[in-house]
Design a protein around this motif. Structure first.
Motif, short mmCIF file in Angstrom:
data_model
loop_
_atom_site.label_atom_id
_atom_site.label_comp_id
_atom_site.label_asym_id
_atom_site.label_seq_id
_atom_site.Cartn_x
_atom_site.Cartn_y
_atom_site.Cartn_z
N SER A 130 0.87 -1.18 0.00
CA SER A 130 0.00 0.00 0.00
C SER A 130 0.91 1.24 0.00
O SER A 130 2.11 1.14 0.29
CB SER A 130 -0.89 -0.01 1.23
N GLU A 131 0.31 2.40 -0.25
CA GLU A 131 1.11 3.63 -0.30
C GLU A 131 1.85 3.88 1.03
O GLU A 131 3.01 4.26 1.03
CB GLU A 131 0.21 4.83 -0.63
N ALA A 132 1.16 3.65 2.14
CA ALA A 132 1.79 3.88 3.46
C ALA A 132 2.99 2.95 3.65
O ALA A 132 4.06 3.38 4.10
CB ALA A 132 0.78 3.65 4.58
N ALA A 133 2.83 1.69 3.26
CA ALA A 133 3.93 0.72 3.39
C ALA A 133 5.07 1.10 2.45
O ALA A 133 6.25 1.02 2.80
CB ALA A 133 3.43 -0.69 3.09
N TRP A 134 4.70 1.53 1.25
CA TRP A 134 5.69 1.91 0.24
C TRP A 134 6.56 3.06 0.75
O TRP A 134 7.79 3.04 0.63
CB TRP A 134 4.97 2.32 -1.05
N GLN A 135 5.90 4.05 1.37
CA GLN A 135 6.65 5.21 1.86
C GLN A 135 7.54 4.85 3.06
O GLN A 135 8.62 5.41 3.22
CB GLN A 135 5.68 6.35 2.21
N LEU A 136 7.08 3.92 3.87
CA LEU A 136 7.89 3.51 5.03
C LEU A 136 9.13 2.72 4.61
O LEU A 136 10.21 2.90 5.15
CB LEU A 136 7.06 2.63 5.97
N LEU A 137 8.96 1.84 3.62
CA LEU A 137 10.07 0.94 3.26
C LEU A 137 11.11 1.64 2.39
O LEU A 137 12.28 1.27 2.40
CB LEU A 137 9.54 -0.31 2.54
N LYS A 138 10.68 2.68 1.66
CA LYS A 138 11.60 3.46 0.81
C LYS A 138 12.41 2.55 -0.13
O LYS A 138 13.63 2.70 -0.22
CB LYS A 138 12.57 4.30 1.65
N ALA A 139 11.76 1.61 -0.79
CA ALA A 139 12.45 0.72 -1.70
C ALA A 139 12.04 1.04 -3.14
O ALA A 139 11.26 1.97 -3.38
CB ALA A 139 12.12 -0.73 -1.36
N ASP A 140 12.54 0.29 -4.09
CA ASP A 140 12.23 0.54 -5.50
C ASP A 140 11.33 -0.56 -6.07
O ASP A 140 11.35 -1.70 -5.61
CB ASP A 140 13.53 0.59 -6.32
N GLU A 141 10.57 -0.18 -7.08
CA GLU A 141 9.72 -1.13 -7.81
C GLU A 141 10.60 -2.28 -8.30
O GLU A 141 11.68 -2.06 -8.85
CB GLU A 141 9.07 -0.41 -9.00
N GLY A 142 10.16 -3.50 -8.04
CA GLY A 142 10.89 -4.67 -8.54
C GLY A 142 12.02 -5.13 -7.63
O GLY A 142 12.61 -6.18 -7.85
N GLU A 143 12.33 -4.35 -6.59
CA GLU A 143 13.39 -4.73 -5.67
C GLU A 143 13.00 -6.02 -4.95
O GLU A 143 11.83 -6.31 -4.73
CB GLU A 143 13.59 -3.60 -4.64
N GLN A 144 14.02 -6.82 -4.60
CA GLN A 144 13.73 -8.08 -3.94
C GLN A 144 13.70 -7.90 -2.43
O GLN A 144 14.56 -7.21 -1.86
CB GLN A 144 14.78 -9.12 -4.35
N VAL A 145 12.69 -8.50 -1.81
CA VAL A 145 12.56 -8.39 -0.35
C VAL A 145 12.40 -9.77 0.26
O VAL A 145 11.91 -10.70 -0.36
CB VAL A 145 11.34 -7.52 0.05
N HIS A 146 12.85 -9.87 1.50
CA HIS A 146 12.70 -11.11 2.27
C HIS A 146 11.56 -10.93 3.25
O HIS A 146 11.47 -9.90 3.91
CB HIS A 146 14.00 -11.44 2.99
N CYS A 147 10.71 -11.94 3.34
CA CYS A 147 9.52 -11.82 4.19
C CYS A 147 9.50 -12.90 5.26
O CYS A 147 9.91 -14.03 5.01
CB CYS A 147 8.25 -11.96 3.35
N SER A 148 9.03 -12.53 6.43
CA SER A 148 8.88 -13.51 7.50
C SER A 148 7.75 -13.07 8.42
O SER A 148 7.28 -11.95 8.34
CB SER A 148 10.19 -13.63 8.28
N HIS A 149 7.33 -13.98 9.27
CA HIS A 149 6.34 -13.63 10.29
C HIS A 149 6.85 -12.45 11.10
O HIS A 149 8.02 -12.41 11.45
CB HIS A 149 6.18 -14.79 11.29
N ALA A 150 5.97 -11.48 11.38
CA ALA A 150 6.36 -10.41 12.29
C ALA A 150 6.05 -10.88 13.70
O ALA A 150 4.98 -11.41 13.96
CB ALA A 150 5.58 -9.16 11.98
N LYS A 151 7.00 -10.67 14.58
CA LYS A 151 6.72 -11.04 15.97
C LYS A 151 5.60 -10.15 16.50
O LYS A 151 5.60 -8.96 16.25
CB LYS A 151 7.99 -10.86 16.81
#
Lengths: 504, 504
Positions: free
Chosen positions: A72-93
């Motif tokens: 979402s836009e809010a998440a996009w602005q927080l992460l400050k990453a680029d379109e197509g960038e690779q991210v690692h995902c895991s359960h959030a504690k």
């Protein structure tokens, strides 16, 4: 973890969820399979050097491939990453600090250390909106004790930057609100700064009102300044009128305010913490707080005002800031305009000493500015009002206001709405009651504070004698739909402005 | 209104937002322009014969044209319209009843009429999730008085359908929970129905536990039956084990439970209202309520249990339902399995009189079934347990259980997880403490109740003597990621299962 070895590709999905960071995933993506997310899960999304936590929603069609994750836009602005960038995902504690919120609801008190953890987690975006709502409910009404308010205030100050002006006296003011149109801050800053005192005013956007100082200033000048820019403005002009949120003074408070605004939920303790934390973070040494009292204002009576005054002064004292709290008449809206642009128009009329300017707004600003001039030793006790009046009438306040706007990035005259509609008296009589909350909601319905030109202009005051057909107020709106909706609401509340037939 | 004349085309956008109906719009669509929506606005979306209210989120790219409106899965299911159908959109009136929730938080009591309005608005989907969270917070802990609990119960019953079985005695049972693995209901229904008494059991899904009766039954037989189907099953077999939500018995409660589950927030009064409203709506005349007591169960001590008992019995009496409340040992998990499929396995082992079946689970079911046999006059006082045991040992309970499953749509053996991991004792000693909440969270981490096969199997009980390396429990998971996460959580809580060195 296995899942961390298989990154997903980022997609800015183009959905504005307002505030809550949301991550969109296909349920058949390998991360969901190996990590076992469900719809309510929280996910940690990490790039090389940043990570955020978001709430998961599932994509049930071809909007994303199962190699992608949408933000979402809010998440996009927080992460400050680029379109197509690779991210690692895991359960959030899960945020362990939420247990403290639940304990508070169960009747236990907040400990200082637990409040720090709560604010820390809120700042990191670890509380989804429903948890923020629960926290606000736990703090609502008079549920917080003075030590709890002190702890929350400290934790809020601690959550962000803190400005040091390197001068012994930094003045500030705040109004607890609830009275539409009470736009004194631009006037007070202009007068006090013109007198040579330092008053760097950082404000919030409207919470429950149709306009905050920032919403009003924004129609005339840029308000989203960096800390460096604010310093330059204040160094040059002694004062500023900017948004506190853009300098990250109290990020926890900003996050809470957005949910509080949606819920329209007030809390004495949360209000004191919010006000004082912002002032302390902004580096103020002396704060004057205006508490309007009225049946439809935020503070209903003298005893509630007195309790609030004591809580403000005591909490301020414990934190090394001198708080002066005054009460004022909150029985009806102040000035004419209600809504960002309409209030800006009133402010300019007062500064320009326009003969049609709203007198009560000017008087109220002069009382507050006068007290600050006394606190700042520019006037003897009891002489502040007269000095403030002199500064206003001389044109020095207007000049200072324009100079501040120029320093902030330039001045623009407030815009005007496309549609206006005059609401008139249905019969002869005397105005005996004006419901502030009704006026505020009406302004919301026509679009304020989001729509800058929207709002209403009052044409009557309490005690005015009116005849049938005489204008009571004018609605201003950009969209016909909003205007119609406000009129429908108006019809449902015929008693919000009471006209009693004369008994003479 | 002008906007109503210009319809938008519906698009099922393919986003599962869990529960909250969300509408996706382009900010440049004519409806937004004329109606002036902002991101927090609520929108009314109407077809010819239906309308829903949804929360607005903005689409900031080409996902939708400005002639379209997207619906989340929840909104799509509520509106029951077709792809491409034209809808009329307008501002949704704010739920006036939320003012009562705010008053309650400010210290006022709920009035019966205001609670009815709150429940009515909740059922219509007029409360966004943050308002539901606020309501739950206002009702949490012991904040509700007995008259308020009574009013909420009535309002919840009133919010949906109510079944009339046209027979004088309809039995039911409920466990307030907090003890993992306590899956007595399938056993009790089988025994009581086999004795010829009527026990149509409608249950909820798990709120905070790793499995509810419905989650467990679902791995063996269909549970989403229509009211007509339920009637047929009960007419034929005297009993059923179905999901209450699919027959719309207490829609307000179902909506609240989903947010309550996400918040993991308990409330004594809300619990009483939720339990009794479901039972009254389900047409029960006599209800037995089991209250497990233990330091890590939902009810911590005798005095809290006593307060809850009194509230349950008094509220039931005022509503014409006979409530019997009993307490039981809630110090540790019951049975071996924790999680839907693993609990189903235990239930079947007891029914089949398997020598390895969990004895405590069988005993607990026999106590409850015995009391119900006494209430139903099938056994004299004090003789119920023995009769229940006779029915179980004769194979009549198993036969009845299978017949109920067949009548509900067929029986399936519970599935088994892909991954298992054995957790062993780190040293010799006696098991002196097992944290129920920890065991429940561990089961959540491996995916229960969403992942049916996930959970854990206990291999020790309080008082057991163990040697280093002896298995304590086995984790079951479908995904490696979940298993790893549970193991990480386990490492962080080494004291959740305490092994004290023997002093002999």
């Amino acid at each position: 973890m296995e899942a961390e070895k298989q990154p997903l590709r980022l997609r800015r999905i183009g959905i504005d969820t307002h505030q809550e960071p949301v991550a969109y995933l296909r349920q058949d993506c390998h991360v969901c399979k190996s990590e076992g997310f469900s719809v309510h899960s929280r996910i940690k999304i990490a790039t090389e050097n940043r990570s955020i936590i978001a709430t998961i929603q599932f994509i049930t069609n071809q909007l994303l491939t199962n190699q992608e994750i949408g933000l979402s836009e809010a998440a996009w602005q927080l992460l400050k990453a680029d379109e197509g960038e690779q991210v690692h995902c895991s359960h959030a504690k899960p945020a362990e600090s939420f247990a403290c919120v639940k304990s508070k609801l169960a009747g236990k008190s907040f400990e200082e250390s637990s409040v720090f953890e709560v604010m820390h987690d809120i700042c990191l975006g670890h509380y989804p909106d429903i948890q923020l709502a629960t926290y606000l409910a736990a703090c609502s009404g008079t549920h917080l004790s003075p030590p709890e308010v002190l702890a929350i205030t400290k934790a809020m100050v601690n959550s962000g930057q803190r400005i040091d002006w390197n001068i012994p006296q930094v003045l500030d003011k705040h109004c607890v609100g609830g009275v539409p149109g009470n736009r004194t801050s631009p006037l007070v800053v202009a007068i006090v700064a013109a007198a040579g005192l330092t008053m760097p005013k950082t404000s919030s956007r409207a919470i429950t009102s149709p306009a905050g100082t920032v919403d009003t200033m924004e129609v005339m000048t840029p308000v989203n300044l960096s800390l460096e820019q604010i310093r330059q403005v204040v160094e040059q002009e002694n004062g500023c009128l900017v948004w506190g949120g853009s300098v990250s003074l109290c990020p926890a408070d900003d996050i809470l305010l957005r949910v509080q605004r949606a819920l329209n939920l007030d809390s004495e303790g949360q209000m004191v913490a919010s006000v004082l934390a912002k002032k302390i973070a902004a580096g103020s040494s002396h704060v004057l707080i205006d508490i309007p009292i009225g049946p439809t204002a935020k503070i209903k009576n003298q005893s509630a005002a007195f309790r609030l005054q004591r809580l403000l002064v005591a909490t301020g004292e414990a934190l090394g800031i001198e708080v002066t709290a005054m009460t004022s008449d909150g029985n009806q809206p102040i000035g004419f305009g209600i809504g960002p642009a309409l209030e800006a128009k009133d402010v300019l009329a007062v500064l320009r000493c326009d003969p049609d300017a709203p007198i009560e707004l000017a008087q109220r600003a002069l009382i507050i500015a006068g007290k600050l001039l006394e606190i700042g030793s520019k006037a003897d006790e009891g002489e502040g009002y007269r000095l403030a009046q002199k500064i206003l009438n001389s044109g020095a306040a207007e000049k200072k206001f324009m100079a501040i706007c120029e320093a902030q990035g330039g001045f623009t005259e407030p815009p005007v709405a496309n549609n206006v509609y005059e609401v008139t008296a249905s019969h002869n009589g005397i105005i005996t009651y004006i419901d502030n909350r009704f006026i505020a909601r009406l302004a919301h319905f026509v679009g304020a504070p989001v729509v800058k030109t929207a709002g209403l202009e009052m044409q009557v005051k309490l005690g005015d004698q009116v005849v049938s057909g005489q204008p009571l107020f004018t609605l201003h709106a950009e969209a016909k739909g909003e205007l119609n909706y406000a009129l429908e609401f108006l019809q449902q509340h015929p008693d919000a402005i009471r006209i009693e037939e004369t008994w003479l």
